[in-house]
Scaffold this motif. Structure first.
Motif, PDB file in Angstrom:
ATOM      1  N   ILE A  51      34.152  10.355  27.550  1.00  0.00           N
ATOM      2  CA  ILE A  51      34.517   8.994  28.153  1.00  0.00           C
ATOM      3  C   ILE A  51      33.512   9.360  29.523  1.00  0.00           C
ATOM      4  O   ILE A  51      32.921   8.271  29.986  1.00  0.00           O
ATOM      5  N   ILE A  52      33.431  10.467  30.039  1.00  0.00           N
ATOM      6  CA  ILE A  52      32.929  10.558  31.399  1.00  0.00           C
ATOM      7  C   ILE A  52      31.353  10.436  31.036  1.00  0.00           C
ATOM      8  O   ILE A  52      30.563   9.566  31.795  1.00  0.00           O
ATOM      9  N   LEU A  53      30.789  11.014  30.175  1.00  0.00           N
ATOM     10  CA  LEU A  53      29.341  10.958  29.821  1.00  0.00           C
ATOM     11  C   LEU A  53      28.826   9.431  29.471  1.00  0.00           C
ATOM     12  O   LEU A  53      27.834   9.080  30.038  1.00  0.00           O
ATOM     13  N   ALA A  54      29.714   8.632  28.548  1.00  0.00           N
ATOM     14  CA  ALA A  54      29.396   7.433  28.118  1.00  0.00           C
ATOM     15  C   ALA A  54      29.677   6.458  29.263  1.00  0.00           C
ATOM     16  O   ALA A  54      29.028   5.525  29.437  1.00  0.00           O
ATOM     17  N   ASN A  65      30.642  -1.216  26.146  1.00  0.00           N
ATOM     18  CA  ASN A  65      31.041   0.186  26.190  1.00  0.00           C
ATOM     19  C   ASN A  65      32.618   0.177  26.200  1.00  0.00           C
ATOM     20  O   ASN A  65      33.467  -0.269  26.751  1.00  0.00           O
ATOM     21  N   SER A  66      32.867   1.159  25.049  1.00  0.00           N
ATOM     22  CA  SER A  66      34.436   1.198  24.587  1.00  0.00           C
ATOM     23  C   SER A  66      35.089   1.895  25.314  1.00  0.00           C
ATOM     24  O   SER A  66      36.281   2.033  25.256  1.00  0.00           O
ATOM     25  N   ILE A  67      34.487   2.902  26.277  1.00  0.00           N
ATOM     26  CA  ILE A  67      35.386   3.777  27.178  1.00  0.00           C
ATOM     27  C   ILE A  67      36.439   2.998  28.131  1.00  0.00           C
ATOM     28  O   ILE A  67      37.531   3.537  28.510  1.00  0.00           O
ATOM     29  N   GLN A 144      36.390  -3.173  34.624  1.00  0.00           N
ATOM     30  CA  GLN A 144      35.073  -3.757  33.955  1.00  0.00           C
ATOM     31  C   GLN A 144      33.756  -2.672  34.579  1.00  0.00           C
ATOM     32  O   GLN A 144      33.115  -3.334  34.034  1.00  0.00           O
ATOM     33  N   ASN A 145      34.281  -1.575  34.991  1.00  0.00           N
ATOM     34  CA  ASN A 145      32.880  -0.946  35.327  1.00  0.00           C
ATOM     35  C   ASN A 145      33.221   0.292  34.864  1.00  0.00           C
ATOM     36  O   ASN A 145      33.729   1.422  35.089  1.00  0.00           O
ATOM     37  N   PRO A 146      32.189   0.605  33.647  1.00  0.00           N
ATOM     38  CA  PRO A 146      32.316   2.068  33.063  1.00  0.00           C
ATOM     39  C   PRO A 146      31.986   3.184  34.029  1.00  0.00           C
ATOM     40  O   PRO A 146      32.766   4.243  34.199  1.00  0.00           O
ATOM     41  N   ALA A 147      30.976   3.032  34.863  1.00  0.00           N
ATOM     42  CA  ALA A 147      30.701   4.193  35.894  1.00  0.00           C
ATOM     43  C   ALA A 147      31.567   4.430  36.650  1.00  0.00           C
ATOM     44  O   ALA A 147      31.962   5.552  37.010  1.00  0.00           O
ATOM     45  N   ALA A 148      32.236   3.202  37.275  1.00  0.00           N
ATOM     46  CA  ALA A 148      33.428   3.727  38.343  1.00  0.00           C
ATOM     47  C   ALA A 148      34.596   4.120  37.630  1.00  0.00           C
ATOM     48  O   ALA A 148      35.170   5.094  38.153  1.00  0.00           O
ATOM     49  N   THR A 149      34.763   4.009  36.403  1.00  0.00           N
ATOM     50  CA  THR A 149      35.802   4.455  35.541  1.00  0.00           C
ATOM     51  C   THR A 149      35.588   6.235  35.359  1.00  0.00           C
ATOM     52  O   THR A 149      36.544   6.957  35.473  1.00  0.00           O
ATOM     53  N   ALA A 150      34.219   6.338  34.891  1.00  0.00           N
ATOM     54  CA  ALA A 150      33.872   7.706  34.721  1.00  0.00           C
ATOM     55  C   ALA A 150      34.049   8.543  36.124  1.00  0.00           C
ATOM     56  O   ALA A 150      34.544   9.655  36.142  1.00  0.00           O
ATOM     57  N   TYR A 151      33.756   7.844  37.353  1.00  0.00           N
ATOM     58  CA  TYR A 151      33.712   8.502  38.575  1.00  0.00           C
ATOM     59  C   TYR A 151      35.224   9.013  38.666  1.00  0.00           C
ATOM     60  O   TYR A 151      35.511  10.071  39.412  1.00  0.00           O
ATOM     61  N   LEU A 152      36.286   7.976  38.534  1.00  0.00           N
ATOM     62  CA  LEU A 152      37.671   8.189  38.899  1.00  0.00           C
ATOM     63  C   LEU A 152      38.067   9.493  38.170  1.00  0.00           C
ATOM     64  O   LEU A 152      38.713  10.641  38.574  1.00  0.00           O
ATOM     65  N   LEU A 153      37.763   9.598  36.746  1.00  0.00           N
ATOM     66  CA  LEU A 153      38.044  10.683  35.862  1.00  0.00           C
ATOM     67  C   LEU A 153      37.364  11.863  36.437  1.00  0.00           C
ATOM     68  O   LEU A 153      38.079  12.951  36.559  1.00  0.00           O
ATOM     69  N   PHE A 383      27.506   1.484  19.359  1.00  0.00           N
ATOM     70  CA  PHE A 383      27.111   2.291  18.527  1.00  0.00           C
ATOM     71  C   PHE A 383      26.003   1.686  17.212  1.00  0.00           C
ATOM     72  O   PHE A 383      25.603   2.445  16.505  1.00  0.00           O
ATOM     73  N   GLY A 384      25.797   0.443  17.604  1.00  0.00           N
ATOM     74  CA  GLY A 384      24.881  -0.557  16.534  1.00  0.00           C
ATOM     75  C   GLY A 384      25.804  -0.375  15.095  1.00  0.00           C
ATOM     76  O   GLY A 384      25.134  -0.566  14.087  1.00  0.00           O
ATOM     77  N   TRP A 385      26.872  -0.500  15.044  1.00  0.00           N
ATOM     78  CA  TRP A 385      27.440  -0.379  13.692  1.00  0.00           C
ATOM     79  C   TRP A 385      28.027  -1.942  13.445  1.00  0.00           C
ATOM     80  O   TRP A 385      28.881  -2.424  13.845  1.00  0.00           O
ATOM     81  N   GLN A 386      27.267  -2.656  12.736  1.00  0.00           N
ATOM     82  CA  GLN A 386      27.306  -4.158  12.830  1.00  0.00           C
ATOM     83  C   GLN A 386      28.566  -4.370  12.076  1.00  0.00           C
ATOM     84  O   GLN A 386      29.275  -5.637  12.300  1.00  0.00           O
ATOM     85  N   PHE A 387      28.959  -3.665  11.102  1.00  0.00           N
ATOM     86  CA  PHE A 387      30.290  -4.317  10.258  1.00  0.00           C
ATOM     87  C   PHE A 387      31.435  -4.114  11.597  1.00  0.00           C
ATOM     88  O   PHE A 387      32.221  -5.254  11.025  1.00  0.00           O
ATOM     89  N   LEU A 388      31.385  -3.420  12.423  1.00  0.00           N
ATOM     90  CA  LEU A 388      32.674  -3.618  13.428  1.00  0.00           C
ATOM     91  C   LEU A 388      32.443  -4.893  14.181  1.00  0.00           C
ATOM     92  O   LEU A 388      33.500  -5.346  14.607  1.00  0.00           O
ATOM     93  N   GLU A 389      31.209  -5.054  14.457  1.00  0.00           N
ATOM     94  CA  GLU A 389      31.138  -6.216  15.402  1.00  0.00           C
ATOM     95  C   GLU A 389      31.656  -7.621  14.510  1.00  0.00           C
ATOM     96  O   GLU A 389      32.082  -8.713  15.116  1.00  0.00           O
ATOM     97  N   GLN A 390      31.456  -7.375  13.258  1.00  0.00           N
ATOM     98  CA  GLN A 390      31.899  -8.714  12.352  1.00  0.00           C
ATOM     99  C   GLN A 390      33.343  -8.775  12.406  1.00  0.00           C
ATOM    100  O   GLN A 390      33.994  -9.932  11.827  1.00  0.00           O
ATOM    101  N   LEU A 391      34.067  -7.626  12.653  1.00  0.00           N
ATOM    102  CA  LEU A 391      35.584  -7.671  12.261  1.00  0.00           C
ATOM    103  C   LEU A 391      36.105  -8.471  13.601  1.00  0.00           C
ATOM    104  O   LEU A 391      36.413  -7.978  14.742  1.00  0.00           O
TER     105      LEU A 391
END
Ligand code: SF4
Ligand code: SF4
Ligand code: SF4
Length: 470
Positions: A51-54, A65-67, A144-153, A383-391
């Motif tokens: 979560i922190i790195l992503a 960004n799923s984190i 709504q902000n992945p970097a800010a969430t990572a900074y908090l953690l 992650f570029g997994w199209q089958f999930l995008e269509q779900l």
């Protein structure tokens, strides 16, 4: 059948307890051998690192960004939900102290004692940290902000690590962790408790649960089973089972309101935190469901986060002052808030405590449910997994009132039950009928405010409270 009987006994007798270690020796073995704890802790550490790195280096577009959902939609609501069931058990597998523990195991710590002044003020410090987190989270759009969430953690992780370098054991967890303090208060209404068998501890000469043995160090938070008298501090990790030579520790199933009835809101963390939690939820619900306050603030501030934080103080303070005024005025009406044995206490804090945590759970679950359908697609885009995008699927709107009303209603019943016990047993004959009715009404009005604010976000016109007045 036996299970139902036990459940009913626990529900109707606040003092009844069932030691789960006695009921299930397998459960005792799981806690004693700690392998499951180590596995969970390892898994969660990997997840935290991801979560922190992503968050820091992954896409900053919230739809890619799923984190954000992992952190705000799954992790935090699950932790709050777990409080009602298993108390602070999350802390037993929490990944934040892992790096510091590893450092200490290599003897790379100054192993100092936390200064007395910091120990004395630690609750206030942790509560202020928590208020700061909620304030920043709500006013800067952190969800709504992945970097800010990572900074908090990272900040929490850094706090735990820094304390491990300076101080002995998990001093961060014992004194300063804002999440830990909130969890401790929420854990007061848990179904589970970890307690020693005092008759066995009386004969103990080693106190190995706290001091450790030659082979193993003692309790990671320097508490020790013999000192556990409430759910505020113990992590329910069960580590001390392997240290205790007398099999003293017990894991009890109990009446969830027993502890707050006994304590009567005697600790400052509760008296500050309960109105703050309620106030922050009122501000959040007002914002999300009625006025789009944050949208207004963002436009006013041209998306400048410092200005947003400044303006968000207004709804947050109004919410806090309103909740604080209701609790203090109710205390005044209750009329008994000081006695020779307990000292000063706040009888209405335990009455409002279940509502505060139920409100927190419902408002967090709203985020979880609202964004659940988008989660697979977000993972797919990341992650570029199209089958999930269509779900694609949609969550029906009726789900919101089902869990929202149920959870809040249960907390309403819990609060009224605590109030009834105070009036009819603990302070019998001291609170007149009109005062009792007044308190019930004031409690009910806050509950009605919650239902009103929450119902405005349901998009189900006939369940919207305003419908009745049209
Ligand atoms: S007190 Fe905080 S850092 Fe410590 S285990 Fe609990 S959540 Fe994790
Ligand atoms: S829990 Fe066990 S080790 Fe700790 S004081 Fe009691 S008997 Fe001794
Ligand atoms: S008292 Fe026992 S269960 Fe509680 S935190 Fe310490 S080691 Fe874990």
């Amino acid at each position: 059948m036996n299970f139902i009987k036990t459940f009913l006994k626990l529900l109707f007798d606040p003092e009844a307890k069932v030691d789960l270690f006695k009921v299930s020796p397998r459960l005792y073995a799981i806690f004693k051998h700690q392998r499951l704890h180590a596995a969970w802790c390892g898994m969660l550490t990997v997840l935290l690192l991801f979560i922190i790195l992503a968050g820091l280096y992954g896409p900053q577009d919230p739809t890619r960004n799923s984190i954000l959902y992992l952190c705000w939609g799954l992790w935090w609501p699950s932790v709050i939900l777990s409080l009602f069931l298993v108390g602070r058990m999350w802390c037993g597998v929490c990944p934040f102290p892992v790096a510091g523990n590893f450092l200490q195991s290599l003897n790379l710590s100054f192993n100092q004692k936390v200064p007395r002044l910091l120990q004395r003020k630690s609750t206030e410090i942790a509560v202020i940290f928590f208020m700061l987190i909620i304030w920043i989270e709500e006013s800067t759009g952190m969800k709504q902000n992945p970097a800010a969430t990572a900074y908090l953690l990272l900040a929490i992780f850094g706090g735990a690590f820094f304390c491990s370098v300076l101080f002995a054991k998990q001093a961060w967890c014992t004194y300063f962790c804002p999440l830990g303090k909130v969890m401790g208060i929420g854990a007061s209404i848990a179904w589970l408790e970890f307690r020693p068998d005092h008759s066995k501890c009386k004969q103990c000469t080693t106190f190995a649960c706290k001091r450790g043995t030659e082979q193993l160090p003692g309790c990671p938070i320097d508490l020790g089973a013999f000192k556990v008298t409430n759910n505020l501090e113990c992590h329910l990790c069960g580590y001390c089972l392997q240290l205790c030579p007398h099999d003293s520790p017990q894991l009890n199933l109990r009446h969830p309101l027993y502890e707050i009835i006994i304590r009567k809101g005697k600790f400052i963390s509760c008296t500050l935190l309960v109105p703050f939690l309620i106030g922050s939820q009122l501000a959040r619900l007002l914002d999300q469901n009625i006025y789009d306050l944050m949208g207004l603030i963002e436009r006013e501030c041209s998306y400048e986060w410092l200005c947003q934080m400044g303006l968000y103080v207004i709804p947050l303070s109004i919410g806090f002052l309103l909740a604080d005024a209701i609790i203090n005025y109710s205390n005044f009406i209750f009329g008994v808030y000081d006695d020779g044995i307990m000292g000063r206490f706040s009888p209405m804090v335990p009455v409002f405590l279940p509502l505060a945590f139920a409100g927190e759970l419902v408002s967090r679950l709203n985020y979880t449910v609202r964004n659940f359908a988008e989660f697979p697609a977000t993972v797919g885009r990341q992650f570029g997994w199209q089958f999930l995008e269509q779900l694609t699927f949609t969550i029906p709107e009726w789900v919101y009132p089902v869990y929202g009303i149920s959870i809040l209603f249960l907390s309403e019943l819990a609060g009224l039950y605590v109030l009834r016990i105070f009036v009819t047993k603990d302070f019998e004959g001291m609170i007149s009928t009109w005062r009792y009715r007044f308190l019930q009404m004031s409690f009910f009005s806050l509950f009605a405010v919650y239902i009103y604010l929450i119902s405005m976000g349901w998009h189900i016109p006939y369940l919207n409270v305003l419908f009745f007045f049209q």
